[in-house]
Design a protein around this motif. Structure first.
Motif, mmCIF file in Angstrom:
data_model
loop_
_atom_site.group_PDB
_atom_site.id
_atom_site.type_symbol
_atom_site.label_atom_id
_atom_site.label_comp_id
_atom_site.label_asym_id
_atom_site.label_seq_id
_atom_site.Cartn_x
_atom_site.Cartn_y
_atom_site.Cartn_z
ATOM 1 N N THR A 1 -17.855 -30.901 32.663
ATOM 2 C CA THR A 1 -17.480 -32.035 31.809
ATOM 3 C C THR A 1 -18.692 -32.801 31.303
ATOM 4 O O THR A 1 -18.597 -33.523 30.301
ATOM 5 N N VAL A 2 -19.842 -32.657 31.974
ATOM 6 C CA VAL A 2 -20.998 -33.476 31.603
ATOM 7 C C VAL A 2 -21.468 -33.162 30.182
ATOM 8 O O VAL A 2 -21.973 -34.042 29.474
ATOM 9 N N VAL A 3 -21.288 -31.907 29.747
ATOM 10 C CA VAL A 3 -21.676 -31.567 28.374
ATOM 11 C C VAL A 3 -20.839 -32.357 27.380
ATOM 12 O O VAL A 3 -21.352 -32.909 26.403
ATOM 13 N N ALA A 4 -19.535 -32.434 27.643
ATOM 14 C CA ALA A 4 -18.668 -33.220 26.756
ATOM 15 C C ALA A 4 -18.947 -34.709 26.892
ATOM 16 O O ALA A 4 -18.891 -35.456 25.904
ATOM 17 N N ALA A 5 -19.257 -35.154 28.111
ATOM 18 C CA ALA A 5 -19.552 -36.573 28.310
ATOM 19 C C ALA A 5 -20.788 -37.000 27.542
ATOM 20 O O ALA A 5 -20.881 -38.149 27.081
ATOM 21 N N GLU A 6 -21.744 -36.106 27.397
ATOM 22 C CA GLU A 6 -22.977 -36.426 26.679
ATOM 23 C C GLU A 6 -22.877 -36.123 25.188
ATOM 24 O O GLU A 6 -23.867 -36.210 24.467
ATOM 25 N N LEU A 7 -21.671 -35.781 24.755
ATOM 26 C CA LEU A 7 -21.475 -35.518 23.332
ATOM 27 C C LEU A 7 -21.593 -36.790 22.498
ATOM 28 O O LEU A 7 -21.975 -36.741 21.333
ATOM 29 N N VAL A 8 -21.290 -37.935 23.115
ATOM 30 C CA VAL A 8 -21.229 -39.196 22.377
ATOM 31 C C VAL A 8 -22.412 -40.073 22.774
ATOM 32 O O VAL A 8 -22.541 -40.474 23.935
ATOM 33 N N ALA A 9 -23.286 -40.342 21.841
ATOM 34 C CA ALA A 9 -24.345 -41.352 21.962
ATOM 35 C C ALA A 9 -25.220 -41.165 23.183
ATOM 36 O O ALA A 9 -25.664 -42.138 23.784
ATOM 37 N N ALA A 10 -25.486 -39.935 23.579
ATOM 38 C CA ALA A 10 -26.399 -39.702 24.704
ATOM 39 C C ALA A 10 -27.816 -39.533 24.170
ATOM 40 O O ALA A 10 -28.059 -38.765 23.237
ATOM 41 N N GLN A 11 -28.745 -40.262 24.769
ATOM 42 C CA GLN A 11 -30.138 -40.159 24.358
ATOM 43 C C GLN A 11 -30.842 -39.015 25.065
ATOM 44 O O GLN A 11 -31.813 -38.453 24.546
ATOM 45 N N MET A 12 -30.385 -38.682 26.263
ATOM 46 C CA MET A 12 -30.972 -37.573 26.994
ATOM 47 C C MET A 12 -29.931 -37.003 27.945
ATOM 48 O O MET A 12 -28.954 -37.658 28.291
ATOM 49 N N GLY A 13 -30.184 -35.770 28.363
ATOM 50 C CA GLY A 13 -29.252 -35.066 29.233
ATOM 51 C C GLY A 13 -29.227 -33.597 28.874
ATOM 52 O O GLY A 13 -29.494 -33.215 27.722
ATOM 53 N N ALA A 14 -28.906 -32.756 29.843
ATOM 54 C CA ALA A 14 -28.850 -31.319 29.587
ATOM 55 C C ALA A 14 -27.757 -30.985 28.587
ATOM 56 O O ALA A 14 -27.936 -30.132 27.712
ATOM 57 N N ALA B 1 -9.751 -34.352 26.744
ATOM 58 C CA ALA B 1 -8.721 -35.086 26.013
ATOM 59 C C ALA B 1 -8.816 -36.587 26.244
ATOM 60 O O ALA B 1 -8.247 -37.375 25.472
ATOM 61 N N LEU B 2 -9.524 -36.989 27.287
ATOM 62 C CA LEU B 2 -9.640 -38.417 27.598
ATOM 63 C C LEU B 2 -10.823 -39.081 26.909
ATOM 64 O O LEU B 2 -10.972 -40.306 27.016
ATOM 65 N N ILE B 3 -11.673 -38.307 26.242
ATOM 66 C CA ILE B 3 -12.878 -38.875 25.633
ATOM 67 C C ILE B 3 -12.565 -40.008 24.656
ATOM 68 O O ILE B 3 -13.194 -41.074 24.725
ATOM 69 N N PRO B 4 -11.602 -39.860 23.737
ATOM 70 C CA PRO B 4 -11.335 -40.981 22.808
ATOM 71 C C PRO B 4 -10.947 -42.274 23.526
ATOM 72 O O PRO B 4 -11.438 -43.353 23.182
ATOM 73 N N LEU B 5 -10.063 -42.163 24.543
ATOM 74 C CA LEU B 5 -9.651 -43.365 25.264
ATOM 75 C C LEU B 5 -10.807 -43.963 26.055
ATOM 76 O O LEU B 5 -10.966 -45.194 26.110
ATOM 77 N N VAL B 6 -11.604 -43.113 26.681
ATOM 78 C CA VAL B 6 -12.744 -43.608 27.452
ATOM 79 C C VAL B 6 -13.716 -44.347 26.539
ATOM 80 O O VAL B 6 -14.261 -45.405 26.905
ATOM 81 N N ILE B 7 -13.947 -43.840 25.339
ATOM 82 C CA ILE B 7 -14.846 -44.506 24.397
ATOM 83 C C ILE B 7 -14.284 -45.866 23.990
ATOM 84 O O ILE B 7 -14.993 -46.875 23.926
ATOM 85 N N ILE B 8 -12.961 -45.909 23.737
ATOM 86 C CA ILE B 8 -12.342 -47.167 23.314
ATOM 87 C C ILE B 8 -12.383 -48.195 24.434
ATOM 88 O O ILE B 8 -12.655 -49.387 24.207
ATOM 89 N N TRP B 9 -12.113 -47.741 25.659
ATOM 90 C CA TRP B 9 -12.000 -48.681 26.777
ATOM 91 C C TRP B 9 -13.349 -49.076 27.375
ATOM 92 O O TRP B 9 -13.551 -50.225 27.760
ATOM 93 N N PHE B 10 -14.273 -48.133 27.465
ATOM 94 C CA PHE B 10 -15.515 -48.385 28.197
ATOM 95 C C PHE B 10 -16.767 -48.271 27.335
ATOM 96 O O PHE B 10 -17.873 -48.429 27.850
ATOM 97 N N GLY B 11 -16.620 -47.962 26.056
ATOM 98 C CA GLY B 11 -17.780 -47.879 25.182
ATOM 99 C C GLY B 11 -18.438 -46.506 25.223
ATOM 100 O O GLY B 11 -17.982 -45.578 25.906
ATOM 101 N N ILE B 12 -19.536 -46.388 24.486
ATOM 102 C CA ILE B 12 -20.184 -45.093 24.312
ATOM 103 C C ILE B 12 -21.402 -44.927 25.205
ATOM 104 O O ILE B 12 -22.068 -43.887 25.144
ATOM 105 N N TRP B 13 -21.699 -45.918 26.052
ATOM 106 C CA TRP B 13 -22.919 -45.819 26.847
ATOM 107 C C TRP B 13 -22.622 -45.250 28.225
ATOM 108 O O TRP B 13 -21.626 -44.566 28.430
#
Length: 410
Positions: free
Chosen positions: A349-362, A265-277
């Motif tokens: 959570t890492v799967v959800a964390a890599e949902l946005v703009a991840a170039q690599m990751g499991a 549930a925090l993904i949208p706020l994290v993207i807004i505050w800290f970007g997608i990288w």
């Protein structure tokens, strides 16, 4: 139906394996260690040791079930699979003038859904159906079917026939569905050898322009970074909440408010505050671990026996000495338990964390494969994440055993 069958077989295997292990161990000498000297062990968590035979049997049973329900060649037994071959049924139709006529439909069911040579030379209606799929049957003329194999059928109805089911759509068209059996289709659950084959392929050629080890390494670094930051902040915060009424009053509403909020549930706020990288991904994992570690440290402080603190005070110990020699050692078991839970949450959570703009990751690999329904890659990624997480948990258990040898012996 398949899920219920798998659950029932699994429960039966558990019961049989437990009974067999009990029979094999009857009369054998008990192990000689600290736990064996205890007279009362029921309810004493420290006296419980994982049964290695049960662990091996559990893995073997899961593998056998996986192979049996996917038609794997690696296991000797299989459940019934989808029907493949030739079958037929008769029908009776009513013409525009009310006259009745009989006919037969010959069906060929196979993986490619094509008719064999010469199948259309007969007067019967020839239909090819792909395994596990339904197929509408186009009958000659404008006849209206009134019965199948001597059983009346109406729009919306269905008649069981040999090797399948014939149903009628709301517009009066017949449809045939072959028996699916209990085996799962590869798109739902691939066989073990398919997953291993895909693993070997990605090991050799990589996936999405990166090698398999680069994908795993990227996820591992993100998880370790987020977990480490969460522990560095959460453990002191938990100690402060356990030792100071002001700290507990100030931070308790925040911790208890954030604890049930899922990291997703925090993904949208994290993207807004800290970007997608990378910063946003690490922050999300940090938040996933922070509250777990804070609560574990607070619980560890609260669980210290007051008699030990009174004894330390009576011996002239200062607050710093009590913290260092009484509170910290006695709270470490709770902290290690919280660390294991936090690490599991981070891996989840890492799967959800890599949902946005991840170039690599499991996680990115799993998400990219799911978009193209490459279930074998999805299964491979899940197994790799599980194995790595299990390996880290084993290391944390060993660290707990060495660093907290007094656990359960107070």
């Amino acid at each position: 139906m398949t899920g219920i069958a798998i659950l029932l077989v699994y429960v039966l295997a558990f019961v049989l394996a437990a009974a067999a292990a009990g029979l094999l161990r009857r009369g054998r000498a008990r192990r000689a260690d600290f736990s064996s000297l205890k007279t009362v062990t029921f309810g004493d968590e420290s006296a419980i040791r994982p049964d290695r035979l049960a662990s091996i049997a559990s893995v073997v049973v899961i593998f056998l079930l996986w192979g049996a329900f996917t038609g794997s060649k690696l296991v000797p037994l299989h459940v019934s699979g989808p029907f493949a071959g030739e079958t037929s049924f008769t029908y009776q139709s009513e013409g525009t003038g009310g006259q009745l006529s009989d006919g037969r439909v010959r069906i060929t069911v196979g993986p490619d859904g094509t008719l064999p040579a010469g199948a259309e030379t007969s007067d019967d209606v020839a239909v090819a159906v792909q395994s596990g799929r339904n197929k509408l049957i186009q009958l000659p003329g404008d006849a209206r079917v009134v019965s199948v194999n001597g059983t009346e059928i109406a729009p919306g109805g269905a008649v069981p026939v040999e090797d399948g089911t014939v149903s009628m759509t709301s517009k009066g068209t017949l449809s045939f569905a072959a028996e699916r059996g209990l085996q799962m289709e590869p798109i739902w659950l691939p066989s073990p050898e398919a997953v291993v084959g895909r693993f070997i392929e990605i090991m050799a050629n990589g996936y999405q322009n990166y090698s398999l080890w680069e994908h795993i390494g990227a996820s591992l670094l993100r998880v370790l970074a987020g977990f480490t930051l969460g522990a560095l902040v959460g453990i002191p915060l938990g100690y402060a909440m356990g030792l100071s009424g002001w700290f507990r009053g100030w931070f308790d509403p925040i911790v208890e408010f954030m604890r049930p909020v899922p990291p997703l549930a925090l993904i949208p706020l994290v993207i807004i505050w800290f970007g997608i990288w990378e910063t946003g991904k690490v922050v999300l994992l940090f938040l996933a671990a922070l509250w777990v570690m804070a609560i574990a440290a607070r619980a560890g402080v609260s669980g210290v026996r007051i008699s030990k603190i009174h004894a330390a005070y009576s011996l002239g110990a200062s607050k710093w000495q009590i913290l260092r020699h009484v509170i910290v050692p006695n709270s470490l078991p709770e902290i290690f338990t919280g660390a294991r839970v936090a690490m599991g949450v981070c891996w989840g959570t890492v799967v959800a964390a890599e949902l946005v703009a991840a170039q690599m990751g499991a996680g990115m690999m799993i998400i990219a494969a799911a978009k193209f329904q490459l279930t074998d890659i999805v299964m491979m990624g899940i197994i790799l994440i599980g194995l790595i997480g299990f390996g880290i948990d084993l290391l944390m258990r060993q660290a707990e055993t060495r660093l907290v040898p007094w656990k359960g012996r107070s």
